[in-house]
Motif scaffolding. Structure first.
Motif, PDB file in Angstrom:
ATOM      1  N   UNK A  91      27.032  32.199  82.805  1.00  0.00           N
ATOM      2  CA  UNK A  91      26.509  33.144  81.817  1.00  0.00           C
ATOM      3  C   UNK A  91      27.391  33.205  80.572  1.00  0.00           C
ATOM      4  N   UNK A  92      26.762  33.464  79.445  1.00  0.00           N
ATOM      5  CA  UNK A  92      27.438  33.753  78.183  1.00  0.00           C
ATOM      6  C   UNK A  92      26.764  34.985  77.588  1.00  0.00           C
ATOM      7  N   UNK A  93      27.432  35.614  76.609  1.00  0.00           N
ATOM      8  CA  UNK A  93      26.835  36.780  75.941  1.00  0.00           C
ATOM      9  C   UNK A  93      26.748  36.563  74.435  1.00  0.00           C
ATOM     10  N   UNK A  94      26.977  35.332  74.006  1.00  0.00           N
ATOM     11  CA  UNK A  94      26.918  35.014  72.582  1.00  0.00           C
ATOM     12  C   UNK A  94      26.676  33.519  72.438  1.00  0.00           C
ATOM     13  N   UNK A  95      26.454  33.064  71.223  1.00  0.00           N
ATOM     14  CA  UNK A  95      26.252  31.646  70.959  1.00  0.00           C
ATOM     15  C   UNK A  95      27.168  31.218  69.824  1.00  0.00           C
TER      16      UNK A  95
END
Length: 277
Positions: A10-14
């Protein structure tokens, strides 16, 4: 990551795309062997930020990630991944727009470095402060065990980030402090490893901590894993203990371009958590 057994990611930004496959503004991520049941970006408490003299639009230089992971025996565990602001100056001098003499360029660069480096320090310390406050509030609400890991871009002992390991509280009785403070504190995994080793051998062995970053002739530990009391072997209700602590640094000490050409320039901290019998 999935080919290595980490099926949850998972990530919360790009990151920002510059050109085709070239990116800037890297983001943090988490990979897990166990199910991620919740993922979110930690948002700073703006009211608290303003009380600290920060702007009302304060944000982390890189979004901090919180993943709640279902860990065997421990249940839901809140894992935080961070990459705090670097020590690189926040102010860049553009010498092209002004007709500076060579001496003036040096003077202006010196001022920019001093002010910009302090600005980065303020940002980094503020990120850590607002993060730990959010972690304490989350702990109060859920009682989930906590793990904080990442590139801190600072040692934990020079005053900028040492509040992440605060374990003292003034004007509170000793009984209350011992009963409640441990629940909300974080502990350096390296020191927990030392405690676990001491408990097993009854004597403190000479353990040497490996640096995670090298610059010129110097070295330092900038990357950490911090754990809550559930992973402290000396805590009476702990579930796990830190049974091994390693810093993977082959790509720094003995790099091979074909293998390490795109590796991180930091050593990778690794800990093994073993269920206590």
């Amino acid at each position: 990551m999935a080919t290595q057994g980490y099926n949850y990611f998972a990530v919360v930004d790009q990151p920002e795309v510059i050109d085709d496959f070239i990116f800037k503004k890297p983001v943090v991520a988490i990979a897990s062997r166990y199910p991620i049941v919740e993922i979110t970006a930690v948002k700073p408490d703006i009211e608290l930020a303003q009380a600290l003299g920060l702007t009302d639009n304060f944000s982390f230089s890189r979004k901090a990630l919180r993943a709640t992971i279902n860990v065997p025996h421990a249940g839901n565990c809140d894992c935080y991944v961070v990459h705090f602001k670097s020590k690189r100056s926040m102010i860049e001098l553009d010498k092209r727009e002004k007709n500076f003499t060579p001496e003036k360029i040096i003077i202006e660069q010196l001022k920019a470095n001093i002010a910009g480096s302090w600005g980065s320090t303020l940002q980094r310390g503020s990120e850590a402060t607002l993060l730990i406050i959010d972690m304490i509030a989350r702990r109060e609400a859920t009682n989930n065990p906590m793990i904080l890991m990442g590139d801190f871009n600072n040692t934990l002992t020079d005053g900028v980030l040492n509040h992440l390991l605060t374990n003292t509280l003034h004007f509170v009785s000793t009984i209350d402090r011992e009963a409640y403070l441990a629940k909300y504190c974080l502990y350096d995994a390296w020191h927990l490893f030392e405690v676990a080793q001491t408990n097993e051998t009854q004597s403190k062995n000479e353990l040497t901590r490996t640096p995670t970053h090298y610059f010129g002739a110097g070295s330092s530990v900038l990357d950490y894993i911090l754990l809550s009391c559930e992973f402290d072997a000396s805590y009476h209700d702990s579930l796990y203990q830190v049974s091994a602590y390693n810093t993977y640094d082959r790509h720094l000490i003995n790099p091979v371009f074909e293998r390490d050409g795109e590796s991180t320039d930091h050593g990778v901290v690794q800990v093994t958590l073993t269920l206590r019998s």
